[in-house]
Design a protein around this motif. Structure first.
Motif, PDB file in Angstrom:
ATOM      1  N   PHE A   1       0.810  -1.219   0.000  1.00 23.51           N
ATOM      2  CA  PHE A   1       0.000   0.000   0.000  1.00 23.51           C
ATOM      3  C   PHE A   1       0.847   1.275   0.000  1.00 23.51           C
ATOM      4  N   THR A   2       2.117   1.146   0.362  1.00 21.65           N
ATOM      5  CA  THR A   2       2.989   2.333   0.419  1.00 21.65           C
ATOM      6  C   THR A   2       4.129   2.290  -0.582  1.00 21.65           C
ATOM      7  N   HIS A   3       4.386   1.128  -1.199  1.00 20.80           N
ATOM      8  CA  HIS A   3       5.511   1.014  -2.132  1.00 20.80           C
ATOM      9  C   HIS A   3       5.093   0.397  -3.472  1.00 20.80           C
ATOM     10  N   PRO A   4       3.986   0.835  -4.058  1.00 20.21           N
ATOM     11  CA  PRO A   4       3.642   0.287  -5.380  1.00 20.21           C
ATOM     12  C   PRO A   4       4.659   0.726  -6.428  1.00 20.21           C
ATOM     13  N   GLY A   5       4.958  -0.155  -7.344  1.00 23.33           N
ATOM     14  CA  GLY A   5       5.908   0.170  -8.395  1.00 23.33           C
ATOM     15  C   GLY A   5       7.350  -0.011  -8.007  1.00 23.33           C
TER      16      GLY A   5
ATOM     17  N   GLU B   1      10.482  -5.870 -14.369  1.00 20.61           N
ATOM     18  CA  GLU B   1      11.333  -5.988 -13.174  1.00 20.61           C
ATOM     19  C   GLU B   1      10.925  -5.015 -12.077  1.00 20.61           C
ATOM     20  N   ARG B   2       9.653  -4.685 -12.006  1.00 17.88           N
ATOM     21  CA  ARG B   2       9.117  -3.834 -10.954  1.00 17.88           C
ATOM     22  C   ARG B   2       7.606  -4.062 -10.838  1.00 17.88           C
ATOM     23  N   SER B   3       7.026  -3.576  -9.739  1.00 18.08           N
ATOM     24  CA  SER B   3       5.584  -3.691  -9.461  1.00 18.08           C
ATOM     25  C   SER B   3       5.159  -5.098  -9.062  1.00 18.08           C
TER      26      SER B   3
ATOM     27  N   GLU C   1       2.714  -5.147  -5.767  1.00 17.86           N
ATOM     28  CA  GLU C   1       1.257  -5.036  -5.817  1.00 17.86           C
ATOM     29  C   GLU C   1       0.607  -6.234  -6.507  1.00 17.86           C
ATOM     30  N   VAL C   2       1.292  -6.826  -7.493  1.00 16.48           N
ATOM     31  CA  VAL C   2       0.742  -8.020  -8.139  1.00 16.48           C
ATOM     32  C   VAL C   2       0.714  -9.185  -7.156  1.00 16.48           C
ATOM     33  N   ASN C   3       1.736  -9.282  -6.325  1.00 17.92           N
ATOM     34  CA  ASN C   3       1.749 -10.307  -5.284  1.00 17.92           C
ATOM     35  C   ASN C   3       0.570 -10.127  -4.329  1.00 17.92           C
TER      36      ASN C   3
ATOM     37  N   ILE D   1       0.613   1.249 -17.703  1.00 19.26           N
ATOM     38  CA  ILE D   1       0.125  -0.068 -18.119  1.00 19.26           C
ATOM     39  C   ILE D   1      -0.143  -0.960 -16.916  1.00 19.26           C
ATOM     40  N   VAL D   2       0.639  -0.791 -15.848  1.00 17.47           N
ATOM     41  CA  VAL D   2       0.411  -1.555 -14.623  1.00 17.47           C
ATOM     42  C   VAL D   2      -0.880  -1.093 -13.945  1.00 17.47           C
ATOM     43  N   LYS D   3      -1.109   0.224 -13.953  1.00 16.49           N
ATOM     44  CA  LYS D   3      -2.348   0.754 -13.377  1.00 16.49           C
ATOM     45  C   LYS D   3      -3.566   0.262 -14.153  1.00 16.49           C
TER      46      LYS D   3
END
Length: 258
Positions: free
Chosen positions: A77-81, A134-136, A139-141, A206-208
């Motif tokens: 919740f505090t470190h997306p991306g 290699e990021r995000s 939040e996917v987890n 694209i992740v959003k």
């Protein structure tokens, strides 16, 4: 300049080699587990054994993703991306192998509708995307945790139905826990996570977009679950009401006879 470009390509290739190897090991493991279940439960049909694999994946991935997201960190919740960690990559590859196996199984046996196939497709594309970027992964987890936390109850419900124990107090408890968890975690907590994702400047657009699409699918599931819960509650109330009227009617006859 040419040397720098070549070095960068080698680094990217080596970085992707690990997830690919993990994915292959995961896929082979889930297929092997399914084959083992088919051999052990040869008297059962294929869907029974596939759902056993689904149950195993659900329990394992909930435990692993909960540890990765809420203990090992970072906080979704505090470190997306944020950049992917090794543990996040391992958990995502484990789940990706399962989703590919189950997607192929569902298509081959034609057991699922468009909503479930869309869920699997988005899960596969989302995991592949964050592994490539290699990021995000954080939040996917978290999304995978929210998506799979209700899965053991869903599979338990199916096994109860197949075994003839669904229409009992145990079936009612499983249904109640499933509905409450789905609404509380996938809709409630999932909505909060989507808000953090969309409001943060760090995640890529694209992740959003993928997160919004996944949340939309969750609402489609929620509408179907809501209709099911309403029909079951109405049926329970109607049955209880009829039994109450019958009991009062019988008691009236008994009093008259006395």
């Amino acid at each position: 300049m040419v040397v720098c470009v070549k070095t960068q390509r080698v680094t990217i290739t080596s970085a992707m080699a690990v997830p690919v190897l993990l994915l292959l090991c995961s896929l082979i493991s889930w297929v092997s587990l399914y084959i083992s279940f088919c051999q052990i439960n040869s008297q059962r049909h294929y869907e029974w054994n596939c759902r056993l694999v689904t149950l195993v994946h659900g329990v394992l991935i909930v435990c692993f993703s909960a540890y990765v997201g809420f203990i090992d960190g970072p906080w979704p919740f505090t470190h997306p991306g944020s950049p992917n960690t090794e543990l996040q990559i391992q958990v995502l590859c484990l789940s990706l192998g399962y989703f590919i196996f189950d997607m192929c199984w569902c298509i081959y046996f034609q057991t699922e509708g468009l909503v479930m196939l869309a869920h699997h497709s988005l899960s596969i594309l989302g995991i592949v995307m964050v592994l490539t970027l290699e990021r995000s992964a954080v939040e996917v987890n978290a999304v995978i945790f929210g998506s799979e936390v209700t899965n053991p109850f869903l599979q338990t419900r199916w096994f109860l139905r197949e075994s003839g124990y669904y229409h009992s107090w145990l079936g009612d408890v499983v249904d109640l826990l499933f509905v409450l968890l789905f609404f509380g975690v996938r809709i409630g907590v999932g909505g909060r996570l989507l808000y953090c994702e969309l409001s943060s400047p760090v995640p890529l657009p694209i992740v959003k977009l993928a997160g919004a699409a996944m949340y939309t699918v969750s609402w489609m599931f929620m509408l179907n679950i809501g209709r099911f819960a309403w029909r079951k509650s109405y049926h329970k109330y109607k049955t209880w009401s009829e039994r109450s009227r019958l009991s009062l009617h019988n008691n009236g006859h008994i009093k008259k006879a006395c």
